[in-house]
Design a protein around this motif. Structure first.
Motif, PDB file in Angstrom:
ATOM      1  N   ASP A   1       0.613  -1.514   0.012  1.00 29.06           N
ATOM      2  CA  ASP A   1      -0.375  -0.613  -0.075  1.00 29.06           C
ATOM      3  C   ASP A   1       0.893   1.573  -0.298  1.00 29.06           C
ATOM      4  O   ASP A   1       0.370   2.638  -0.832  1.00 29.06           O
ATOM      5  CB  ASP A   1      -0.910  -0.023   1.111  1.00 29.06           C
ATOM      6  N   LEU A   2       1.985   1.409   0.602  1.00 29.88           N
ATOM      7  CA  LEU A   2       3.093   2.093   0.420  1.00 29.88           C
ATOM      8  C   LEU A   2       4.322   2.401   0.295  1.00 29.88           C
ATOM      9  O   LEU A   2       4.648   1.320  -0.145  1.00 29.88           O
ATOM     10  CB  LEU A   2       3.433   2.229   2.200  1.00 29.88           C
ATOM     11  N   ASP A   3       4.722   3.566  -0.547  1.00 31.12           N
ATOM     12  CA  ASP A   3       5.843   3.396  -1.627  1.00 31.12           C
ATOM     13  C   ASP A   3       7.232   3.210  -0.853  1.00 31.12           C
ATOM     14  O   ASP A   3       6.866   3.423  -0.026  1.00 31.12           O
ATOM     15  CB  ASP A   3       6.067   4.187  -3.427  1.00 31.12           C
ATOM     16  N   TYR A   4       8.307   2.819  -1.407  1.00 28.33           N
ATOM     17  CA  TYR A   4       9.065   2.708  -0.899  1.00 28.33           C
ATOM     18  C   TYR A   4       9.647   3.918  -0.853  1.00 28.33           C
ATOM     19  O   TYR A   4      10.423   3.843   0.866  1.00 28.33           O
ATOM     20  CB  TYR A   4      10.039   1.909  -1.947  1.00 28.33           C
ATOM     21  N   SER A   5       9.314   5.287  -1.461  1.00 25.03           N
ATOM     22  CA  SER A   5       9.717   6.174  -0.668  1.00 25.03           C
ATOM     23  C   SER A   5       9.830   6.823   0.615  1.00 25.03           C
ATOM     24  O   SER A   5      10.434   6.914   1.575  1.00 25.03           O
ATOM     25  CB  SER A   5       9.545   7.435  -1.623  1.00 25.03           C
ATOM     26  N   THR A   6       8.070   6.467   0.808  1.00 23.90           N
ATOM     27  CA  THR A   6       7.619   7.013   2.835  1.00 23.90           C
ATOM     28  C   THR A   6       7.900   6.123   3.824  1.00 23.90           C
ATOM     29  O   THR A   6       8.442   6.315   3.907  1.00 23.90           O
ATOM     30  CB  THR A   6       5.893   6.742   2.243  1.00 23.90           C
ATOM     31  N   LEU A   7       8.378   4.794   2.837  1.00 18.14           N
ATOM     32  CA  LEU A   7       8.932   3.771   4.060  1.00 18.14           C
ATOM     33  C   LEU A   7      10.288   4.294   3.754  1.00 18.14           C
ATOM     34  O   LEU A   7      10.986   3.736   4.934  1.00 18.14           O
ATOM     35  CB  LEU A   7       8.496   1.871   3.238  1.00 18.14           C
ATOM     36  N   ARG A   8      11.019   4.335   3.308  1.00 22.03           N
ATOM     37  CA  ARG A   8      12.513   5.641   3.169  1.00 22.03           C
ATOM     38  C   ARG A   8      12.230   5.683   4.555  1.00 22.03           C
ATOM     39  O   ARG A   8      13.672   6.397   4.782  1.00 22.03           O
ATOM     40  CB  ARG A   8      13.503   5.741   1.901  1.00 22.03           C
TER      41      ARG A   8
ATOM     42  N   PHE B   1      13.755   8.407  10.324  1.00 14.93           N
ATOM     43  CA  PHE B   1      13.351   9.621  11.277  1.00 14.93           C
ATOM     44  C   PHE B   1      13.107   7.817  12.739  1.00 14.93           C
ATOM     45  O   PHE B   1      13.918   8.636  13.449  1.00 14.93           O
ATOM     46  CB  PHE B   1      11.143   9.649  10.830  1.00 14.93           C
ATOM     47  N   ALA B   2      12.899   6.470  12.298  1.00 14.56           N
ATOM     48  CA  ALA B   2      13.367   6.098  13.461  1.00 14.56           C
ATOM     49  C   ALA B   2      14.501   5.607  13.186  1.00 14.56           C
ATOM     50  O   ALA B   2      15.146   5.661  14.380  1.00 14.56           O
ATOM     51  CB  ALA B   2      12.815   4.180  12.530  1.00 14.56           C
ATOM     52  N   LEU B   3      15.445   5.691  13.088  1.00 14.14           N
ATOM     53  CA  LEU B   3      16.876   5.991  13.292  1.00 14.14           C
ATOM     54  C   LEU B   3      17.463   7.054  13.630  1.00 14.14           C
ATOM     55  O   LEU B   3      18.685   7.242  14.627  1.00 14.14           O
ATOM     56  CB  LEU B   3      18.078   4.550  11.598  1.00 14.14           C
ATOM     57  N   ARG B   4      17.082   8.046  12.880  1.00 14.92           N
ATOM     58  CA  ARG B   4      17.489   9.006  14.200  1.00 14.92           C
ATOM     59  C   ARG B   4      17.017   9.522  15.242  1.00 14.92           C
ATOM     60  O   ARG B   4      17.947  10.106  16.256  1.00 14.92           O
ATOM     61  CB  ARG B   4      17.314  10.775  13.314  1.00 14.92           C
ATOM     62  N   SER B   5      15.922   9.074  15.643  1.00 10.28           N
ATOM     63  CA  SER B   5      15.128   8.962  16.946  1.00 10.28           C
ATOM     64  C   SER B   5      15.947   8.268  17.709  1.00 10.28           C
ATOM     65  O   SER B   5      16.015   8.487  18.628  1.00 10.28           O
ATOM     66  CB  SER B   5      13.824   8.637  16.884  1.00 10.28           C
ATOM     67  N   SER B   6      16.071   6.441  17.461  1.00 12.41           N
ATOM     68  CA  SER B   6      17.118   5.716  18.040  1.00 12.41           C
ATOM     69  C   SER B   6      18.975   5.930  18.609  1.00 12.41           C
ATOM     70  O   SER B   6      18.852   5.603  19.421  1.00 12.41           O
ATOM     71  CB  SER B   6      17.425   4.424  17.003  1.00 12.41           C
TER      72      SER B   6
END
Length: 740
Positions: free
Chosen positions: A714-721, A726-731
């Motif tokens: 449902d979601l393209d790879y750019s959105t997942l990227r 954001f997840a890795l920046r947060s961690s």
């Protein structure tokens, strides 16, 4: 090397010497590494091989590459080894001792890739060996061969579906350069692919220039064209073995290194001629369609069709062997009505009427392409269901030299009136040539049989030659003023639109035929340009490349392609860091060839001043990091984005794919360079869904393929990227806890 710990961008850079992926490559690689069956339809020269080579390097286990031509396996493996990749092949060319050595290496897990032909793979003992060797993935190259609807069907490919029974959990990657929707559906069924991800790239080859000229003394036209390109490699296709032999002999007698290639030659002669061409010892190969599939020679600068191809798929596939390195290349087609007549006569002799009818329609599509007065790309891409967005491609004979138009109102009405009178007199339509003969006052048996010499339109077109009347008729069919039946008789009749024009006062503008001999030779066809560079140094580097290739007993392009040499002869690199910035230079090639090529460049500059070039070369950005950790190319994209430009605008300005720009911005977020907010890129609900999928994935954020699949695509790879960034920046911002 663990797939989880491997960055595919690092493999691309370090093993293959490129900074960024071409369109669709990254998505195909991610799909394959995610364990999903995948179909990749990419045009020749778009980098299909990297789509299975990088996953093979990244994942544990062995990748099996099924290739139809054993003669090419060695070159492919040589090229991989030159890049530091552990690869091998098994085929009948190996002596028992060498085959045994490679089998031992496979048993010990020393190889990432194994090339083999379908005949070997389907034997029972080989399947058992694949299990012991830890088969991790299967890549089916030239996958269109599996389909009877394709232009190059091979029965042995049809049996490859049985591999799925033996290796149900192993992901398959099917790759081809030409496949209509019908062929794609068939190969998915025959290979028993399960819910595959299908990637169909644009069929456009922007570096190819397409030209069609009338055939007139074909051998002389071929000679003129080739003479203008004596230092360049080219392929000349002929319909018959005799034609290929005669063209090769003629060119050789004129001092051009040419060799024939066809199925009638002894296997060792055929192999030697192909090898001479791949190694640049023969500049020209004159061949039947037996030559070409899987040919990996990147610097073929032109392809000539001295005879009419049988269908558009074959034409596209064969012209696609030019310019695989992305540099400008020419495709010349010599067309004559005689070729069409000869081919149709051959079809009449076929024993299978249904197959003959299919072949006839394909031939007519090819002829329509040759006769067309609109952009070649519009016609060529339209065949594959792709719409070319512009009216002018700037790279075909029609667009570079638009055909003249003329007022054909009177002539058009004469032709349509003749069609009307024939139908009115006889009660049925007849063929295009019959109408032309009535117009020009011919005295034929058919005209006398039907009494058409008494028609009012008989002889009213004696002022024009028959070829021109035939061209007028074909254009009237294209405009919808006339129709042509789809059966074998190909009768032509007037339409209601034609009757309205005949009775009305509208004018008619037609184009002057491009297929009437204007006295120009094939040598007058515009020559494609190249990356501007120091041509003297380029020739020196080509000589060095040939010597190094001969020492290693590999084709020159295994050392470096022409594109890499041209960038060297433009940038004059003076050290290892600068040499690595040349496209196509990875760390292994720096180690193997850097000293020799840097030395040659230094020697050249001792007696020749460096040249200055004003126009920018299409080189990838320098392979260095800025102080904030971003590559220069990512920094440029971020700067444009922060200036307020959209991703599509930046992609257009920089001539890059939108997914590449998204990757640049995501990298800047992950590294903390760009203080963005998640809601600028995805909704709260999308973030929640993505995070949940990442949490349950065994590989977490390491690969996006499993997350993409878990979300049902449902979601393209750019959105997942972006979500990953954001997840890795947060961690990364959290304190590190020592749990040892």
């Amino acid at each position: 090397m663990s797939a989880l710990a491997t960055n595919i961008h690092e493999i691309l850079r370090d093993s293959f010497g490129y900074e960024s992926f071409r369109p669709n490559q990254e998505e195909i690689i991610s799909s394959s590494l995610g364990g999903r069956d995948t179909v990749a339809v990419l045009p020749t020269g778009a980098g299909k091989s990297i789509c299975y080579q990088i996953p093979a390097i990244a994942r544990e286990g062995l990748t099996l590459v099924i290739s139809p031509l054993i003669a090419l396996m060695k070159d492919q493996v040589d090229a991989l080894e030159a890049n530091g990749v552990a690869a091998t092949f098994l085929n009948s060319t190996l002596d028992p001792a060498e085959a045994s050595r490679r089998l031992s290496g496979l048993a010990e897990g020393r190889y990432s890739l194994l090339y083999a032909a379908p005949e070997r793979i389907l034997s029972g003992s080989f399947l058992d060996q694949l299990r012991r060797w830890g088969l991790a993935s299967v890549a089916v190259d030239e996958a269109h061969c599996v389909s009877e609807w394709g232009h190059d069907f091979r029965p042995e490919y049809r049996q490859l579906g049985s591999l799925r029974e033996h290796f149900p959990e192993v992901p398959f990657l099917a790759l081809t350069a030409t496949a209509t929707e019908q062929v794609r559906l068939d190969l998915v069924s025959q290979l028993r692919l399960r819910d595959p991800a299908v990637f169909v790239a644009s069929f456009n080859r922007p570096n190819l220039t397409y030209t069609v000229i009338p055939k007139s003394k074909a051998s002389r036209q071929v000679f003129e064209f080739v003479t203008e390109r004596r230092t360049e490699s080219g392929i000349v296709y002929a319909q018959s073995r005799r034609g290929a032999e005669e063209l090769a002999t003629m060119l050789s007698q004129e001092g051009i290194a040419a060799r024939p290639y066809h199925a009638g030659l002894e296997p060792e002669v055929r192999a030697a001629n192909q090898d001479a061409f791949l190694r640049d010892e023969a500049k020209v190969i004159c061949a039947t369609v037996a030559f070409g599939m899987g040919i990996d020679k990147p610097n073929v600068r032109y392809v000539i069709h001295s005879d009419l191809p049988k269908n558009i798929e074959s034409y596209y596939q064969e012209t696609g062997r030019a310019g695989r390195d992305g540099l400008p290349s020419d495709c010349l087609l010599l067309f004559s009505e005689g070729d069409l007549v000869r081919n149709l006569r051959f079809l009449d002799e076929m024993s299978d009427p249904q197959a003959a009818e299919i072949a006839r329609r394909q031939m007519e599509q090819m002829v329509d392409f040759a006769r067309s007065s609109q952009c070649r790309r519009i016609d060529l891409l339209g065949y594959f269901g792709e719409k070319w967005p512009d009216e002018n491609c700037s790279a075909c004979d029609i667009c570079l030299n638009p055909p003249e138009t003329w007022d054909a109102t009177i002539q058009g009405k004469k032709f349509l009136s003749c069609l009307f009178r024939i139908q009115q007199n006889s009660g049925f339509d007849l063929g295009l040539n019959h109408c032309v003969e009535v117009l020009t006052g011919a005295n034929t048996e058919k005209i006398r049989k039907w009494g058409h010499e008494s028609l009012s339109t008989y002889g009213i077109g004696k002022d024009l030659p028959r070829k021109q009347w035939a061209d007028i008729g074909r254009q009237l069919i294209q405009l919808g003023h006339a129709r042509q039946s789809s059966d074998q008789y190909r009768t032509v009749g007037i339409t209601q639109t034609g009757i309205a024009f005949l009775k009305g006062s509208d004018s008619l503008s037609l184009t002057k035929s491009r297929l009437v001999d204007d006295g120009k030779g094939a040598g007058d066809v515009a020559k494609a340009g190249n990356i501007e560079c120091d041509e003297g140094l380029f020739q020196e580097l080509r000589t060095l490349r040939k010597r190094l290739a001969d020492e290693r007993e590999v084709p020159p392009y295994v050392v470096f392609g022409d594109q890499s040499l041209r960038h060297m002869a433009r940038a004059y690199p003076s050290g290892g860091a600068e040499f690595l910035r040349v496209p196509g230079v990875g760390r292994k090639k720096l180690d193997d060839f850097g000293e020799a090529f840097l030395g040659a460049i230094e020697s050249w500059l001792e007696s020749n001043p460096p040249l200055q070039f004003t126009d920018p070369a299409p080189a990838p950005p320098p392979k260095m990091k800025s102080d904030n950790g971003l590559s220069p190319t990512a920094q440029i994209s971020l700067d444009r984005f922060q200036e307020g430009k959209s991703v599509p605008e930046i992609a257009c300005l920089r001539d890059l794919k939108e997914t590449t720009i998204h990757s640049h911005i995501a990298a800047s977020i992950e590294k903390g360079v760009f203080e963005a907010e998640p809601r600028d890129f995805f909704s709260e609900d999308e973030e929640r869904r993505i995070s949940s999928a990442a949490e349950v994935s065994e590989e977490g954020w390491a690969r996006l393929g499993p997350i993409h699949d878990a979300l049902g695509g449902d979601l393209d790879y750019s959105t997942l990227r972006y979500a990953k960034a954001f997840a890795l920046r947060s961690s990364a911002s959290k304190p590190v806890v020592d749990v040892s």
